[in-house]
Design a protein around this motif. Structure first.
Motif, PDB file in Angstrom:
ATOM      1  N   ILE A   1       9.375  -2.521  -1.334  1.00  8.97           N
ATOM      2  CA  ILE A   1       9.524  -2.599  -2.789  1.00  8.97           C
ATOM      3  C   ILE A   1      10.975  -2.351  -3.176  1.00  8.97           C
ATOM      4  CG2 ILE A   1       8.868  -1.542  -4.984  1.00  8.97           C
ATOM      5  CD1 ILE A   1       6.127  -0.898  -3.597  1.00  8.97           C
ATOM      6  N   GLY A   2      11.628  -1.401  -2.516  1.00  6.37           N
ATOM      7  CA  GLY A   2      13.040  -1.123  -2.783  1.00  6.37           C
ATOM      8  C   GLY A   2      13.917  -2.324  -2.503  1.00  6.37           C
TER       9      GLY A   2
ATOM     10  N   TRP B   1       0.848  -1.196   0.000  1.00  6.51           N
ATOM     11  CA  TRP B   1       0.000   0.000   0.000  1.00  6.51           C
ATOM     12  C   TRP B   1       0.878   1.238   0.000  1.00  6.51           C
ATOM     13  CZ3 TRP B   1      -4.887  -0.576  -1.193  1.00  6.51           C
ATOM     14  CH2 TRP B   1      -5.443  -1.840  -1.035  1.00  6.51           C
ATOM     15  N   THR B   2       0.969   1.899  -1.145  1.00  6.45           N
ATOM     16  CA  THR B   2       1.812   3.085  -1.287  1.00  6.45           C
ATOM     17  C   THR B   2       1.034   4.368  -1.029  1.00  6.45           C
ATOM     18  OG1 THR B   2       1.378   3.103  -3.673  1.00  6.45           O
ATOM     19  CG2 THR B   2       3.373   1.977  -2.914  1.00  6.45           C
ATOM     20  N   GLY B   3      -0.284   4.289  -0.969  1.00  3.99           N
ATOM     21  CA  GLY B   3      -1.117   5.444  -0.644  1.00  3.99           C
ATOM     22  C   GLY B   3      -1.495   5.396   0.822  1.00  3.99           C
ATOM     23  N   GLY B   4      -2.167   6.381   1.287  1.00  4.81           N
ATOM     24  CA  GLY B   4      -2.585   6.412   2.682  1.00  4.81           C
ATOM     25  C   GLY B   4      -1.609   7.171   3.560  1.00  4.81           C
TER      26      GLY B   4
ATOM     27  N   GLU C   1       5.869   4.861   3.648  1.00  2.00           N
ATOM     28  CA  GLU C   1       7.315   4.626   3.760  1.00  2.00           C
ATOM     29  C   GLU C   1       7.644   3.142   3.846  1.00  2.00           C
ATOM     30  OE1 GLU C   1       5.659   6.497   6.145  1.00  2.00           O
ATOM     31  OE2 GLU C   1       6.032   8.471   5.285  1.00  2.00           O
ATOM     32  N   SER C   2       6.862   2.394   4.597  1.00  2.00           N
ATOM     33  CA  SER C   2       7.100   0.959   4.742  1.00  2.00           C
ATOM     34  C   SER C   2       7.007   0.249   3.396  1.00  2.00           C
ATOM     35  CB  SER C   2       6.081   0.371   5.717  1.00  2.00           C
ATOM     36  OG  SER C   2       6.139  -1.023   5.719  1.00  2.00           O
TER      37      SER C   2
END
Length: 150
Positions: A80-81, A67-70, A74-75
């Motif tokens: 993903i990195g 979940w990149t939104g919200g 950062e997590s």
């Protein structure tokens, strides 16, 4: 009816299992990556991977959602990195992850049905790179110039 019963698997082992993939670490081939937006408007990255190592779970697939939104993206970006660096050895674009092999660690939390990402590293065994077969060129016998017809 048009159902072809001859196409059915011949044994239980050939059937796809819908049991949960046990928690643990697996060498996986990333088969899909996509960015999307949920019906509630939250952005996420979905990654689909297939277990590539030999064993009872070979070929099983899993879907991981980041979940990149919200409020706390950062997590997701760190997770993903870590996959990108394990797959490519450097930062890359999301689409470059497809067909890369990584070692994914998954876990289940609070009776979840779906696996949660717990870590990533380089795959312990990279698939053997197959060299293209070298085709032999046919040998053409040339006649000496003195014997060539005029």
């Amino acid at each position: 009816m048009g159902f072809d019963y001859t196409q059915l698997p011949s044994s239980q082992e050939e059937c796809v299992s819908f049991d949960k993939l046990p928690a643990g670490e697996y060498n996986c081939c990333i088969t899909e990556c996509e960015e999307a937006v949920s019906p509630n408007g939250y952005e996420f990255v979905k990654l689909r991977a297939s277990v590539s190592e030999d064993g009872p779970h070979k070929g099983r697939t899993m879907t991981l959602t980041f979940w990149t939104g919200g409020k706390y993206p950062e997590s997701a970006y760190k997770q993903i990195g870590s996959i990108m660096f394990a797959a490519c050895g450097k930062g890359c674009q999301l689409h470059e992850l497809v067909n890369k092999i990584v070692r994914l660690k998954i876990r289940y939390k609070d009776g979840d049905e779906f696996p949660k990402f717990s870590g990533c590293s380089r795959a312990t065994q990279q698939p053997a790179v197959q060299q293209p077969a070298v085709q032999q060129q046919p040998v053409v016998q040339q006649q000496p110039a003195s014997e060539a017809p005029f």
